[in-house]
Enzyme design. Sequence first.
Site, PDB file in Angstrom:
ATOM      1  N   ASP A  38      90.986  -8.715  23.637  1.00  0.00           N
ATOM      2  CA  ASP A  38      90.365  -8.613  22.310  1.00  0.00           C
ATOM      3  C   ASP A  38      88.898  -8.525  22.136  1.00  0.00           C
ATOM      4  OD1 ASP A  38      93.012  -8.915  21.349  1.00  0.00           O
ATOM      5  OD2 ASP A  38      92.934 -11.101  21.152  1.00  0.00           O
ATOM      6  N   TYR A  66      92.185 -17.889  32.549  1.00  0.00           N
ATOM      7  CA  TYR A  66      91.288 -17.796  31.138  1.00  0.00           C
ATOM      8  C   TYR A  66      90.793 -18.975  31.291  1.00  0.00           C
ATOM      9  CZ  TYR A  66      93.981 -13.740  29.620  1.00  0.00           C
ATOM     10  OH  TYR A  66      94.406 -12.572  29.692  1.00  0.00           O
ATOM     11  N   ASP A  80      93.404 -16.730  16.322  1.00  0.00           N
ATOM     12  CA  ASP A  80      92.125 -17.067  16.726  1.00  0.00           C
ATOM     13  C   ASP A  80      91.043 -17.438  15.568  1.00  0.00           C
ATOM     14  OD1 ASP A  80      91.253 -14.619  15.870  1.00  0.00           O
ATOM     15  OD2 ASP A  80      91.267 -13.666  18.019  1.00  0.00           O
ATOM     16  N   ARG A 180      96.433 -17.034  22.532  1.00  0.00           N
ATOM     17  CA  ARG A 180      96.346 -17.373  21.211  1.00  0.00           C
ATOM     18  C   ARG A 180      97.586 -18.097  20.774  1.00  0.00           C
ATOM     19  NH1 ARG A 180      95.655 -11.924  18.121  1.00  0.00           N
ATOM     20  NH2 ARG A 180      96.618 -11.225  19.913  1.00  0.00           N
TER      21      ARG A 180
END
Length: 305
Positions: A38, A66, A80, A180
Amino acid sequence: MEGILPLWKERGMTSHDCVFKLRKILKTKKIGHTGTLDPDVDGVLPICVGKATKVVEYMMETGKGYIGEITLGYSTTTEDRSGEIVEQVEVQEIPTLIAIDAAMKNMEGKITQIPPMYSAVKVNGKKLYEYARAGETVERPERIADIKQFKRTSDIVIDKETGTVSWKFEVACGKGTYVRTLAVDLGKKLGYPAHMSDLTRILSGTFKASDCLTLAQVAEKMEQEEIEEALFPLEFGLKELASFAIDEPLWNKVKDGAVLPIDTIPADLPMPVVFTYLQKAVSIYAVHPQKADYLKPIKVLRNNL
């Protein structure tokens, strides 16, 4: 030019933006990325150049890692911090670290996720974010995600002004995981609306942050004619597949895409299998769909060396 370029994607750009810019910098059109990040997310984005574009689909299957931040107190349309607030509740009863850690541990393993409306998952031939932007809702398909590790990496931070609680996390997961959504679902377990307030990809397959170059560094390497040194062989994109070294007589058949008896390779090798010759990946074989006693090439990588 051929190989895999581990790019450090900066924030504010789409993965497609990176490919567009790299085509100009590297002066070649044959470029593909290995998994969308993203715009608000930075991190490791392996880019395949030249013949290495043939391994994109296999690299998309690899695990990811991540680091980021989860915030309790409000949820958003995009799950988010970039989205509009959907629900907001002041966090008055602060979850204990024990409760947070237990809830995160409970989400490890195979879990079911419902993709965010703002995602590229297709329903009836149309991407979910296209429905979302048009103000339409649609039933979203459930997906199975493989969460290898999901852990808190900081103390909690209480913001009395906004009524929110945040903490840092790290996650190791399989392909197609929506981090997310992990944040949102964790919030539900803890009794509060939540969103992912920060995210950086630190691992994609075998590539880590220290392997990466920024777009500016790539441009500099091109100017100095050192770009070839920055490219990893396409074999790095196939490290999670089984491999089998072949000799010259077999290479002469494989390079022409020959169908082979299944006993050409050891019976215990998992499919698909990468055939290598002179330490180069040359073809990917799997069981023939119509003839179970034979192997068929599903991807020819090189037919000359």
